[in-house]
Enzyme design. Structure first.
Site, short mmCIF file in Angstrom:
data_model
loop_
_atom_site.label_atom_id
_atom_site.label_comp_id
_atom_site.label_asym_id
_atom_site.label_seq_id
_atom_site.Cartn_x
_atom_site.Cartn_y
_atom_site.Cartn_z
N GLU A 125 -38.09 35.56 -7.41
CA GLU A 125 -37.31 35.83 -6.19
C GLU A 125 -37.54 34.80 -5.07
O GLU A 125 -36.56 34.35 -4.46
CB GLU A 125 -37.59 37.26 -5.71
CG GLU A 125 -36.57 37.73 -4.69
CD GLU A 125 -36.73 39.22 -4.38
OE1 GLU A 125 -36.86 40.02 -5.32
OE2 GLU A 125 -36.75 39.56 -3.19
N CYS B 73 -36.53 46.49 -0.39
CA CYS B 73 -35.32 47.24 -0.75
C CYS B 73 -35.59 48.75 -0.73
O CYS B 73 -36.75 49.19 -0.73
CB CYS B 73 -34.81 46.80 -2.11
SG CYS B 73 -35.82 47.41 -3.47
N ASN C 51 -42.93 45.40 -8.43
CA ASN C 51 -42.93 46.70 -7.70
C ASN C 51 -43.85 47.70 -8.40
O ASN C 51 -44.47 48.54 -7.75
CB ASN C 51 -41.51 47.22 -7.47
CG ASN C 51 -40.89 47.80 -8.71
OD1 ASN C 51 -41.12 48.96 -9.02
ND2 ASN C 51 -40.12 47.02 -9.44
S1 SF4 Z 1 -36.13 46.74 -7.09
FE1 SF4 Z 1 -34.04 47.19 -7.76
S2 SF4 Z 1 -32.83 47.65 -5.91
FE2 SF4 Z 1 -34.74 46.62 -5.31
S3 SF4 Z 1 -34.15 44.47 -5.19
FE3 SF4 Z 1 -35.02 44.80 -7.22
S4 SF4 Z 1 -33.26 45.23 -8.52
FE4 SF4 Z 1 -32.59 45.47 -6.39
#
Ligand code: SF4
Length: 358
Positions: A152, A222, A256
């Protein structure tokens, strides 16, 4: 009732006698967990193209389309080839670009080379990239916080015209060495999957070290990252039901998911919070003594099916399951679908048609 709890109502309960002592009485399942809108979109597109090609033509991807080991392996078994090097992709190949973004320079180069790009970048990543470009346009200096070796940051910073327009802060950055320009307004942006609380602490540190410079609040995490972290803090905040161990369902390359595990480590220590993809990665010894209550969540790139398999592992050994309600259980979230890259899909399918694979 939560989305996952509904799937347990009619499931038969098949107890299993474990060879190991098992002390878990309750598994508390986070309200918000599992796949997000961006992942759903990327999965739908990749699955659709692989089915259309039917294994007769390889479909390439510059990265795992979503950061999940099991999903990636399943796609590879159906003909997906991970090839990050643009120079190894031949013209007319179909090249899926990942949900967490690709530098616009690479996208332009690929299209110029005649590669059939299918860009499944999540719109929430695109939003941050556009914010960065807008800030540069306005003469602002971008402070971007991202993770080392994650795609990213290069997607975001690669969209800037001048690399000097940004300061990139990664995990190991020593804040005391960061020099911010005082003559230009600062704009703070960050990777979508970072720790919501962590980034606030870091920006405060930056403010303390740069007292003459106005540093605004960060922007970029997000909704899915935010909701999953919030839900997990909720599990740990109930003093009547202390959590002894945390299981995060997710892959090691999922940022995440790693952040969710880090929250658990913060509360319980590093031996009491684990990240697993599937039940075969669970070590029963973890739950053999003094672990009465387990917290369970899953990252944004995890299918509910994978989480259910882990919940079954606990249930069949005798643990009760408690499902918390999340923000995303609100029916309004059912409508949260991200637009598909229709033109890219149409071009890829037209090419497959010409090869007579459909
Ligand atoms: S975690 Fe899911 S909603 Fe959040 S930026 Fe990544 S792909 Fe998009």
């Amino acid at each position: 009732m939560s989305r996952l709890a509904e799937r347990f109502i009619d499931r038969p309960f098949i107890p299993e006698v474990s060879r190991y002592p098992f002390s878990v009485q309750e598994t508390v399942v986070a309200g918000d967990l599992g796949q997000c809108g961006g992942v759903r979109m990327a999965l739908k597109v990749t699955k659709d193209l692989l089915e259309y090609a039917d294994g007769k033509i390889p479909i390439y991807a510059n990265n795992a389309p979503v950061h999940n080991k099991l999903i990636t392996e399943a796609f590879q078994a159906k003909g997906l080839v991970i090839e990050p090097e643009i120079d190894k992709i031949l013209p007319n190949s179909i090249w899926i670009l990942s949900a967490h973004g690709t530098s616009p320079e690479i996208v332009t180069k690929a299209k110029g080379k005649g590669i059939l790009v299918v860009n499944v970048e999540c719109p929430l990543v695109t939003r941050v990239r556009k914010e960065a470009a807008r800030a540069e346009e306005k003469g602002e200096h971008v402070v971007y916080r991202g993770a080392k070796n994650h795609p990213e940051p290069s997607a975001i910073l690669g969209g800037l015209k001048n690399p000097q327009s940004a300061t990139f802060i990664i995990d190991e950055t020593d804040f005391s060495t960061v020099r911010l320009p005082s003559e230009r307004p600062i704009r703070v942006l960050n990777q979508t999957t970072l720790s919501t609380r962590g980034i606030k602490i870091e920006i405060d540190k930056l403010r303390d070290l740069n007292p003459g410079i106005k540093i605004p609040d960060p922007m970029g995490i997000c909704y899915a990252t935010d909701n999953r972290q919030d839900s997990l803090y909720g599990i740990f905040s109930n003093p009547q039901k202390p959590i002894d161990f945390l299981v995060v369902v997710g892959s090691k390359n999922s940022h995440n998911s790693q952040e969710l595990k880090n929250i658990g480590v913060g509360f319980l220590g590093k031996d009491k919070a684990v990240l697993v993809d599937s039940p075969d990665e669970i070590n029963p010894v973890w739950f053999s003594e003094n672990i009465k209550r387990v917290g369970l969540t899953s990252g944004a790139s995890v299918l509910d099916e994978y989480t259910i398999e882990i919940l079954e592992w606990f249930r069949k050994r005798g643990s009760n399951l408690t499902f918390l309600i999340g923000k995303e259980d609100d029916p309004r979230f059912d409508d949260l679908t991200f637009p598909l890259p229709q033109n890219d899909i149409a071009n890829a399918k037209a090419y497959l048609d010409k090869q007579n694979v459909a």
